[in-house]
Design a protein around this motif. Sequence first.
Motif, mmCIF file in Angstrom:
data_model
loop_
_atom_site.group_PDB
_atom_site.id
_atom_site.type_symbol
_atom_site.label_atom_id
_atom_site.label_comp_id
_atom_site.label_asym_id
_atom_site.label_seq_id
_atom_site.Cartn_x
_atom_site.Cartn_y
_atom_site.Cartn_z
ATOM 1 N N LEU A 1 0.831 -1.204 0.000
ATOM 2 C CA LEU A 1 0.000 0.000 0.000
ATOM 3 C C LEU A 1 0.862 1.250 0.000
ATOM 4 O O LEU A 1 0.553 2.251 -0.655
ATOM 5 C CB LEU A 1 -0.916 0.001 1.226
ATOM 6 C CG LEU A 1 -2.122 -0.921 1.111
ATOM 7 C CD1 LEU A 1 -2.917 -0.923 2.401
ATOM 8 C CD2 LEU A 1 -3.009 -0.493 -0.045
ATOM 9 N N LEU A 2 1.959 1.167 0.723
ATOM 10 C CA LEU A 2 2.874 2.310 0.735
ATOM 11 C C LEU A 2 3.399 2.577 -0.679
ATOM 12 O O LEU A 2 3.425 3.714 -1.154
ATOM 13 C CB LEU A 2 4.036 2.010 1.695
ATOM 14 C CG LEU A 2 5.053 3.128 1.903
ATOM 15 C CD1 LEU A 2 4.380 4.359 2.430
ATOM 16 C CD2 LEU A 2 6.130 2.667 2.855
ATOM 17 N N PHE A 3 3.792 1.496 -1.307
ATOM 18 C CA PHE A 3 4.258 1.607 -2.672
ATOM 19 C C PHE A 3 3.174 2.194 -3.562
ATOM 20 O O PHE A 3 3.424 3.095 -4.383
ATOM 21 C CB PHE A 3 4.680 0.221 -3.161
ATOM 22 C CG PHE A 3 5.023 0.174 -4.607
ATOM 23 C CD1 PHE A 3 4.220 -0.522 -5.504
ATOM 24 C CD2 PHE A 3 6.148 0.801 -5.083
ATOM 25 C CE1 PHE A 3 4.543 -0.576 -6.841
ATOM 26 C CE2 PHE A 3 6.472 0.756 -6.420
ATOM 27 C CZ PHE A 3 5.666 0.067 -7.301
ATOM 28 N N GLY A 4 1.964 1.710 -3.378
ATOM 29 C CA GLY A 4 0.859 2.226 -4.179
ATOM 30 C C GLY A 4 0.664 3.715 -3.972
ATOM 31 O O GLY A 4 0.442 4.471 -4.923
ATOM 32 N N SER A 5 0.772 4.140 -2.726
ATOM 33 C CA SER A 5 0.524 5.556 -2.478
ATOM 34 C C SER A 5 1.628 6.418 -3.071
ATOM 35 O O SER A 5 1.386 7.564 -3.419
ATOM 36 C CB SER A 5 0.410 5.814 -0.976
ATOM 37 O OG SER A 5 1.659 5.657 -0.362
ATOM 38 N N HIS B 1 2.889 9.098 5.127
ATOM 39 C CA HIS B 1 3.194 9.053 6.554
ATOM 40 C C HIS B 1 2.352 8.020 7.272
ATOM 41 O O HIS B 1 2.814 7.336 8.197
ATOM 42 C CB HIS B 1 2.987 10.432 7.169
ATOM 43 C CG HIS B 1 4.050 11.395 6.785
ATOM 44 N ND1 HIS B 1 5.376 11.163 7.056
ATOM 45 C CD2 HIS B 1 3.996 12.576 6.135
ATOM 46 C CE1 HIS B 1 6.092 12.166 6.590
ATOM 47 N NE2 HIS B 1 5.283 13.036 6.023
ATOM 48 N N LEU B 2 1.112 7.933 6.831
ATOM 49 C CA LEU B 2 0.199 6.975 7.452
ATOM 50 C C LEU B 2 0.732 5.555 7.326
ATOM 51 O O LEU B 2 0.885 4.828 8.314
ATOM 52 C CB LEU B 2 -1.153 7.078 6.741
ATOM 53 C CG LEU B 2 -2.393 6.640 7.493
ATOM 54 C CD1 LEU B 2 -2.586 7.524 8.673
ATOM 55 C CD2 LEU B 2 -3.592 6.742 6.560
ATOM 56 N N PHE B 3 1.054 5.171 6.111
ATOM 57 C CA PHE B 3 1.494 3.798 5.920
ATOM 58 C C PHE B 3 2.851 3.544 6.547
ATOM 59 O O PHE B 3 3.147 2.444 7.008
ATOM 60 C CB PHE B 3 1.506 3.445 4.433
ATOM 61 C CG PHE B 3 0.123 3.305 3.876
ATOM 62 C CD1 PHE B 3 -0.228 3.937 2.700
ATOM 63 C CD2 PHE B 3 -0.831 2.558 4.527
ATOM 64 C CE1 PHE B 3 -1.500 3.808 2.190
ATOM 65 C CE2 PHE B 3 -2.104 2.429 4.026
ATOM 66 C CZ PHE B 3 -2.445 3.057 2.846
ATOM 67 N N GLU B 4 3.672 4.575 6.551
ATOM 68 C CA GLU B 4 4.961 4.391 7.211
ATOM 69 C C GLU B 4 4.785 4.128 8.696
ATOM 70 O O GLU B 4 5.410 3.238 9.283
ATOM 71 C CB GLU B 4 5.826 5.639 7.008
ATOM 72 C CG GLU B 4 7.051 5.363 6.184
ATOM 73 C CD GLU B 4 8.038 6.501 6.269
ATOM 74 O OE1 GLU B 4 9.184 6.285 5.905
ATOM 75 O OE2 GLU B 4 7.653 7.586 6.731
ATOM 76 N N GLU B 5 3.923 4.909 9.309
ATOM 77 C CA GLU B 5 3.630 4.717 10.720
ATOM 78 C C GLU B 5 3.091 3.321 10.957
ATOM 79 O O GLU B 5 3.503 2.630 11.889
ATOM 80 C CB GLU B 5 2.585 5.740 11.185
ATOM 81 C CG GLU B 5 3.107 7.134 11.385
ATOM 82 C CD GLU B 5 4.059 7.220 12.550
ATOM 83 O OE1 GLU B 5 5.097 7.873 12.409
ATOM 84 O OE2 GLU B 5 3.765 6.597 13.594
#
Lengths: 784, 217
Positions: A209-213, A256-260
């Motif tokens: 998902l991070l990659f997607g974002s 930032h969301l997915f990183e967190e």
Amino acid sequence: MFSRMAPRGRSGLGRSLAELGLLLLAILVLLDGTVLSLVAAISSESDTHEAKPVTHKNTSKKSFPVLGIKYDDVSVPFEIALWVLLASLMKLGFHLIPRLSNVVPESCLLISVGLLVGGILKLARDEVPPVLSDRIFFLCLLPPIILDAGYFLPIRPFVENIGTILMFAVVGTLWNAFFVGGLIYAVCQIAQDQYSDIDLSTIGILPCLLFGSIISAVDPVAVLAVFEEIHINELLHILVFGESLLNDAVTVVLYHLFEEFMDSGSVSAVDAILGLVSFLVVALGGVLVGAFYGILAAFTSRFTSHTRVIEPLFVFLYSYMAYLSAEVFHLSGIMSLIACGAVMRPYVEANISHKSHTTIKYFLKMWSSVSETLIFIFLGVATVEGEHHWDWIFLTSTVILCLVARIIGVVGLTFIINKFRIVKLTTKDQFIIAYGGLRGAIAFSLGFILHSEHKRIFLTAIITIIFFTVFVQGMTIKPLVELLAVKKKNEAKRSINEEIHTRFLDHLLTGIEDICGHYGHHHWKNKLNRFNKKYVKKILIAGDRSKEPHLIAFYHKLEMKNAIQMVESGGGSKLNSSFPSTVSMQNIQPKIQSPPSARPSERVLPQLTKGREEEIRQILRTNLQKTRQRLQSYNRHTLVVDPDEEGFDDLFLKKRRRMELDWKLKQMTNYLSVPRPQGSPTMSRARIASDSQAYVKPGAENVPTIQIDLASPQSPDSVRLLDEVVQDQGLTMSLPSSSRGAYKTSGKDDGRDQQTLLRCLSDPGPDPDDDDDEDYDDDEPVPT
Amino acid sequence: MGALTSTPAPIEHADLSEKTGFSHRQIMVLHKRFKHLSDGDDVLRREDFLGIPSLKYNPIRKEIIEAFFNRRNFSPSRQGRANEIGFEEFLVVLSYFRPPCSKMTDEQRKNIRREKLKFIFNMHDADGDGLITLEDYKHVVEELLSRSGALGKETSRAIADAAMFEVARTVGHTDRDEFYEGITFEHFLKLLSNFDIESRMNIRFLKSNMIPGCTVG
């Protein structure tokens, strides 16, 4: 089809020589870089050798070093300067080769050059300088581009389409991110690639998902670079571009969301809601920060009338502060920058001098241009650097998924949006919007700072996507636009009629809304404008300029532009612009509707005397029965006797006219239609800006001079006599030289030319309140 | 005030809907508004418009009000001005501001454009002779600038001049004699050929999902 053939022949030869020269220069610069780095390595050794003798100063005396190399001290700025120089030379080179730049968009060329340079550097040094560090990118390279975009953002179309833009930016990006992220996760789980040395199924859902974002966001730099060259119509341009600007907020939050989440390892519902809230905070907070700094800048510019030189500095500094402040709080720096530029622009422009305005414009353009070039080159260089992880399944599926997601997203959103739009988006529009969703360096930088264990593969995929969109989509969008016959940008100059009617429509629509009792967006816009005018402008704009309405400012700008154009076009006596702003057409009218009092038609401009007479004669000749009556009225300055009487004394008339002209000039009454508006910034800019080209001193009798009369002819310099007679050259002003016979009965054609000429020129009707009428009184003798 | 007259029967609504292209719901809402403006009366007069509070900030309110009473806007053949208008005329005038349908042939689009531009032309042409003279145009500009005090009067003259000059350039020097009198409707069309009025001159009458029917006539 879209390439224009460079002219062959001598100029072609000259140009190809120039190209060669430039390429040689560029290569030299490159080699310089490598050579110098080698030299640096050597010199650092020699420096240490130098150091040793110093300690043994008392034992052995070294001879004074006449020439030495000390590269380390200046290495960093030196290299930076070298890179910027290289970028600029490349940009120069491309534009010397029109054939190439017509086919391939600049961004592609720059990336290719970057690849080349990266390759050379890698071979030469065996270690590649960490060129595109994300800090340099986000802090130095990105802000100028965004500020340039935000400062010159066309507010009207942006605000008119804000709903659509927000839909695409927010909902579209979210859809893209989740679609790509989710499906790539599915692909990873399914794929069993024996040749790949990494097990794709280890990639969890969150990294996906991070990659997607990261790769879902349309990139403003790339969009700007490509769309600038295809000159598409304003609506599509603002839609795609606006989307690319506003989706930064979404990207920041998601990232930032997915990183967190990745760090914490688990997601809860509360976190998701907090994420939503944080999105609002990020977006609105960024805008507020930007607006705050924008207002500060506007307020500061109110007091800069004595220190004009540093005015541009305030604009740049406040904008940069806005960006940095937003970054401090993890708010969207891009939105803050846009808000700052857009908010401060109307007020700052009303306050600053013309030269500062030009300075700001050119500095912004220059910086953003260089930044863009550097970004693309670095993108190429960074591609060469580092190991890449080629996993075909991952890469191809990423590319396909991105495309599919974009298309579905655009089509689906348009379907919903069209229900609310007045001007619906056609299929062609949708295609261009979908196709114009380019990814660029922002995605790369975000990928660069990932801390994931799968960073390599993600980075490779990101680079692939960027290359694909920029090269394939960037190169093919131009022919596609031609093929689909998409509406192009309307290059015609904005005419004053259109401006008048724009204003008129605004008021009309507001009025109709009021009548219907319907508080539509015209109503609110009107309210905002009134509030703006009443309170905000008084605070933020210095002096009287706060009262200048938009229409007048536009008009003065137009006038000035025309005047400058006229001068630059060689100072020919051909006036093809809205010259006769200085004169009004009112006394042409009396041909048909002869006013009972013939006074309105009496006022004659000194320099129109002769021509005017001719015209009057024509009128008179065609309306014989009114002749006698008219004569009394046209009596003012020149026609003291019935013009039909032959045997008139030329000399007497000439002399009389001359005397009148001198008298008029001495008087310098405000016979032209527009007095200087008090402190109109545009007009005061005109005066200050005029590099005394606009005002041509009257030369000898036979020297052709031009008269340029801006709408505010306060300075006596602005009135000149035209000495050259121009025939049949369109609308010109002419005052025949006195060497010409005064009253040769001009033939019909001559008269008609004069008529054509003067049809649109006239002098202003007498203002009822105007005292000047006294001057033209019959009884008053002309002072000698 | 007395009893309000009942709303028109649905049959009349259907008629009006056909003629003006509004949907039934829109007609009902507008009818309510009409009643509100006219204080329950069957006809609207000029004074009724003056009662609208937010209209008084509008620099061209006189022209807007006049447009409602201008018979030329009711149908192309009529002339002159009315002193009072009924609900039908009210609707007809408002129908000029209907948003266009999404799918239109070029012919329809041109017609709509013509109609809207004719409406504006009629607004400029105060005396109704089919020509916009310099005086008329100057008056328009003055009104637009009327909020800026004395500044506006002289500048508006210059702006009107510049605008007329542009007309001359657009129209070409061919029709010399015509230009003397003023701008005809054909010139006006040509002048604003770049102006996409059909997408700008629109009001959303209802924030509903009822897209008005495509009756172009």
